[in-house]
Every structure is written in structure tokens, then in C-alpha cells.
Design an enzyme around this catalytic site. Sequence first.
Site, PDB file in Angstrom:
ATOM      1  N   HIS A  84      41.305   5.781 -57.280  1.00 40.90           N
ATOM      2  CA  HIS A  84      42.210   6.608 -58.086  1.00 40.90           C
ATOM      3  C   HIS A  84      42.708   5.823 -59.292  1.00 40.90           C
ATOM      4  O   HIS A  84      42.679   4.585 -59.303  1.00 40.90           O
ATOM      5  CB  HIS A  84      43.379   7.075 -57.228  1.00 40.90           C
ATOM      6  N   GLU A  86      45.702   5.301 -60.326  1.00 40.74           N
ATOM      7  CA  GLU A  86      46.817   4.419 -59.973  1.00 40.74           C
ATOM      8  C   GLU A  86      46.299   3.146 -59.305  1.00 40.74           C
ATOM      9  O   GLU A  86      46.776   2.044 -59.586  1.00 40.74           O
ATOM     10  CB  GLU A  86      47.779   5.116 -59.004  1.00 40.74           C
ATOM     11  N   CYS A 112      48.682  10.215 -54.488  1.00 42.12           N
ATOM     12  CA  CYS A 112      48.401  10.549 -53.093  1.00 42.12           C
ATOM     13  C   CYS A 112      49.128   9.539 -52.202  1.00 42.12           C
ATOM     14  O   CYS A 112      49.733   8.585 -52.697  1.00 42.12           O
ATOM     15  CB  CYS A 112      46.896  10.489 -52.833  1.00 42.12           C
ATOM     16  N   CYS A 115      47.869   5.874 -52.697  1.00 43.28           N
ATOM     17  CA  CYS A 115      48.404   5.312 -53.938  1.00 43.28           C
ATOM     18  C   CYS A 115      49.901   5.062 -53.816  1.00 43.28           C
ATOM     19  O   CYS A 115      50.405   4.043 -54.305  1.00 43.28           O
ATOM     20  CB  CYS A 115      48.121   6.233 -55.116  1.00 43.28           C
TER      21      CYS A 115
END
Length: 155
Positions: A84, A86, A112, A115
Site C-alpha cells: 500500500h 502508506e 487499512c 497500514c
Amino acid sequence: MKKNSVNKRPSWDEYFMQLAHLISTRSTCTRRKVGAVVVKEKRILSTGYNGTPSGVKHCTEAGCLREKLGVPSGQRQEICRGLHGEQNAILQAARFGNSMKDSVLYCTTQPCVTCAKMIINSGVTEVIYEGEYPDKLALEILKEAGIKLTRFKCL
């Protein structure tokens, strides 16, 4: 995003969110384009977008297993080839020796739960995000950890 008039400078939040959107254009994910910017004292520490690790075929080349299996958004992330935005921003900060303690993470999409856990342990104190993501647990643990959450509203 609505553009500001020529005479009006964007706020810091607008500025960094615009950068997050620009960063998301590098994404190689076939499902969602996400960009993240980590900022401390109004200076950029790192950036990240969602895509595969270095040296691994991009999802645009290899295909998306989650898409092939019909996995809904927010589920079975462990079978995804990519990271991701992040996660990549956190990893880039670590790679180049930039402490994220007391920083702010701007992201085009709500983090999420995976993360969120990384954000908590990396030292981020605030997350400013724009789009929704189907993961209520992520919001719950960020709040529990004392991370300030701000939903950015498009102008």
C-alpha cells in the site's frame, strides 16, 4: 479537486493532499490508485504509492489474483502482490533514515488495518485521508492509539 484561484495559495492540507494525488499516479495497482505523503514541520519526509516491491513484476503485467478470484476490496490483502502507499512511504523513510516520530501522514484513501498498525508504530501522530476504505477496525485502532484522524474534504 477544485483548483484555487490564481491569487489564493492552497492551505498546507490542500497542498500535501494534492501531492498525494500526484504521487498516486505512479501506482501500478489495477484496482485502486493510492498516494501517501509523510510530513513533519511542513517538510516532506517520504512518499509512497501502491505497487509491487522493487524487482517484482507490476500488477499491470502479472495481473491481480484478488481480481481474478473476485475478492472484495479490503479483504485477503495477504494474497496481493503489492504494497500500500502508506507502507511504501514508511519503508522509504526507514530506507533513507528519516524518523517519522511526530509526523503527519496524508493519504488519498483511509488506511487499512495493516497500514494502521504500521502507522502507529512508526511514530505518526496524525493521519489526514480523503477516500473511504471498508475497514472499520483500522479507524478503531488508530483512535485507540491516540492518532488524530481527519477526513479531508475536497474543495
